[in-house]
Design a protein around this motif. Structure first.
Motif, PDB file in Angstrom:
ATOM      1  N   GLY A   1     -19.572 -11.916  40.517  1.00  0.00           N
ATOM      2  CA  GLY A   1     -19.328 -10.804  41.431  1.00  0.00           C
ATOM      3  C   GLY A   1     -19.855 -11.022  42.829  1.00  0.00           C
TER       4      GLY A   1
ATOM      5  N   SER B   1     -12.705 -13.590  43.733  1.00  0.00           N
ATOM      6  CA  SER B   1     -11.486 -12.995  43.180  1.00  0.00           C
ATOM      7  C   SER B   1     -11.407 -13.263  41.689  1.00  0.00           C
ATOM      8  CB  SER B   1     -10.264 -13.612  43.866  1.00  0.00           C
ATOM      9  OG  SER B   1     -10.191 -15.009  43.570  1.00  0.00           O
TER      10      SER B   1
ATOM     11  N   ASP C   1     -15.615  -7.809  51.329  1.00  0.00           N
ATOM     12  CA  ASP C   1     -15.025  -8.040  50.001  1.00  0.00           C
ATOM     13  C   ASP C   1     -16.076  -7.995  48.896  1.00  0.00           C
ATOM     14  OD1 ASP C   1     -12.473  -8.475  51.192  1.00  0.00           O
ATOM     15  OD2 ASP C   1     -13.058 -10.547  51.633  1.00  0.00           O
TER      16      ASP C   1
ATOM     17  N   VAL D   1     -17.665  -6.937  45.485  1.00  0.00           N
ATOM     18  CA  VAL D   1     -17.040  -6.714  44.180  1.00  0.00           C
ATOM     19  C   VAL D   1     -17.636  -5.459  43.547  1.00  0.00           C
ATOM     20  CG1 VAL D   1     -16.665  -7.711  41.876  1.00  0.00           C
ATOM     21  CG2 VAL D   1     -16.658  -9.189  43.908  1.00  0.00           C
TER      22      VAL D   1
ATOM     23  N   GLU E   1     -16.541  -4.301  37.879  1.00  0.00           N
ATOM     24  CA  GLU E   1     -15.996  -5.659  37.739  1.00  0.00           C
ATOM     25  C   GLU E   1     -17.108  -6.667  37.483  1.00  0.00           C
ATOM     26  OE1 GLU E   1     -13.147  -8.449  37.255  1.00  0.00           O
ATOM     27  OE2 GLU E   1     -12.824  -6.278  37.540  1.00  0.00           O
ATOM     28  N   LYS E   2     -18.250  -6.467  38.129  1.00  0.00           N
ATOM     29  CA  LYS E   2     -19.399  -7.339  37.861  1.00  0.00           C
ATOM     30  C   LYS E   2     -19.809  -7.257  36.387  1.00  0.00           C
ATOM     31  CE  LYS E   2     -21.443  -6.732  42.445  1.00  0.00           C
ATOM     32  NZ  LYS E   2     -22.589  -6.125  43.149  1.00  0.00           N
TER      33      LYS E   2
END
Length: 434
Positions: free
Chosen positions: A302, A307, A344, A346, A350-351
């Motif tokens: 992350g 991406s 950007d 994260v 998502e991490k």
């Protein structure tokens, strides 16, 4: 008077706490567990992540809850980087950064006399001399840590440590060898070479000496049976370095080679000074010499700009390398670092997702590595009773946690030959044959 110690973070912190504790003991203080009533509490902090800072604050509150009238000393990386923040915490009486730790006993004596808050934090990055904090033993530890240097000049974009520890300063070889000799005479068999960035050892010295010179000299001490290295930077692992490294017979076949990401794009954003191709070449070269080598590493998931494709590339790379163990960290934006304000970022969700995926893969890789040694013999330093009933445990040279059935005849701090009979992802079980 009674004094208690609490240590967060790395092996360097553990070493430093031990040295300070020995000073208090020599001065006549009784050392007690941190959860017991004490007159003085010394908290050696870490500030690598925001969680580390929070744990430091929690330890301060805990100390004051146990003994409201106690003196609380907060030392180390957290007050070095955020001195004003630490000074404002209720109950903190003495604040010391990552210099002048040898003065803590003196400061306690002064505080007992004057009852006035003491703050000693030097914010200069440049350091000129290595602060000697010698030890003669390690409570509740079988392996001995040897600190050989202080400081880091890498300035990875996510890392606060250069600001906490300053520039590289190396300990003299004579001082290192004197401490190893003393600890070896006290019965220690395995020595872990540690520091903030041991790969940089010697770069500040007028005479030419490197990490390998230190390890080679330590290996000549007869009572030393095993030498283990803490984290290495890939940039130091040139072909000549590797050739000398693998010829040191007492060196454990285990290398913690810091990776952080398997994506070259992310490595550049992290200000890491190598590529995955260079990393791959290092691993393959070492394996040509040591078939049984265990590679462990750290991975940050992350990181800003990572991406889904970058993460997939990292997953494939760690599977290709086949690490024996991976420490997985969620990126934690640290104020004062370049990555803190990077675009950007994260999301936390998502991490979490990527962390769980990588941890699952890491477990499978550990199991795969352990399976290679089923039915084979490992040299294991037996260290302590296991949390698993009926066993004692230790680590092999290539850093496999190994359990053997508990018997009165088995002595702690002895190296035994163990035949592996069962394998799991976290450990193996075996029986002593010699």
């Amino acid at each position: 008077m009674k004094v208690a110690f609490y240590t967060l973070g790395c092996k360097v912190n553990q070493y430093e706490t031990q040295a300070i504790a020995e000073g208090f003991k020599k001065a006549g203080y009784e050392i007690v567990d941190f959860d017991k009533q004490a007159d003085i509490y010394v908290i050696n902090t870490c500030t690598v992540t925001n969680i580390s800072d929070r744990k430091s604050r929690q330890a301060i509150k805990r100390a004051k809850k146990i003994s409201p009238d106690s003196i609380v000393v907060v030392m180390g990386c957290y007050p070095q980087v955020y001195p004003q923040e630490v000074q404002k915490i209720d109950g903190v009486d003495i604040v010391v950064g990552t210099r002048n730790r040898e003065k803590i006993l003196e400061y306690v004596t002064e505080y007992l006399r004057k009852k006035k808050k003491i703050v000693d934090v030097n914010n200069e990055y440049k350091r000129d001399i290595f602060e000697e904090l010698k030890v003669s033993g390690f409570s509740e530890r079988t392996r001995a840590f040897i600190k050989i240097e202080e400081g880091c000049e890498q300035f990875c974009s996510y890392c606060i440590i250069p600001y906490a520890r300053g520039s590289v300063v190396s300990r003299s070889l004579d001082s290192i060898l004197e401490e190893v000799e003393r600890l070896a005479s006290n019965g220690y068999k395995e020595f872990v070479i540690t520091g903030i960035n041991i790969s940089a050892y010697g770069k500040d010295l007028d005479y030419k000496i490197t990490l390998l010179d230190v390890v080679e000299e330590i290996s000549k001490i007869e009572k030393v049976k095993r030498i283990r290295l803490s984290s290495l930077e890939p940039i130091v692992m040139k072909e000549d370095f590797i050739r000398r490294l693998v010829n040191i017979e007492k060196l454990c076949h285990h290398l913690h080679l810091s990776l952080q990401s398997g994506s070259d794009k992310i490595l550049r954003l992290m200000n890491r000074h190598y590529t995955t191709e260079e990393y791959r070449k290092i691993v393959n070269t070492v394996r040509n010499y040591w078939e049984d080598v265990g590679f462990t590493t750290d991975i940050i998931v992350g990181f800003p700009g990572e991406s889904d494709e970058d993460f997939d590339i990292t997953v494939k790379f760690v599977q290709e390398i086949g690490f024996s163990r991976i420490h997985v960290f969620r990126f934690s934006p640290k104020k004062g670092t370049k990555a803190y304000d990077m675009p950007d970022q994260v999301s936390s969700q998502e991490k979490d997702k990527r962390s769980e995926i990588l941890k699952s893969i890491a477990k499978q890789l550990s199991l795969n590595f352990h399976k290679r040694f089923e039915g084979k013999i490992l040299d294991v330093l037996v260290e302590e009773s296991s949390s698993i009933e009926g066993y004692i445990e230790g680590y092999s040279g290539n850093y496999i946690r190994t359990l053997v059935p508990k018997k009165d005849s088995i002595k702690l701090n002895e190296i035994y030959k163990v035949k592996v009979t069962q394998v799991f992802d976290e450990y193996v079980i075996g029986k002593i044959i010699i």
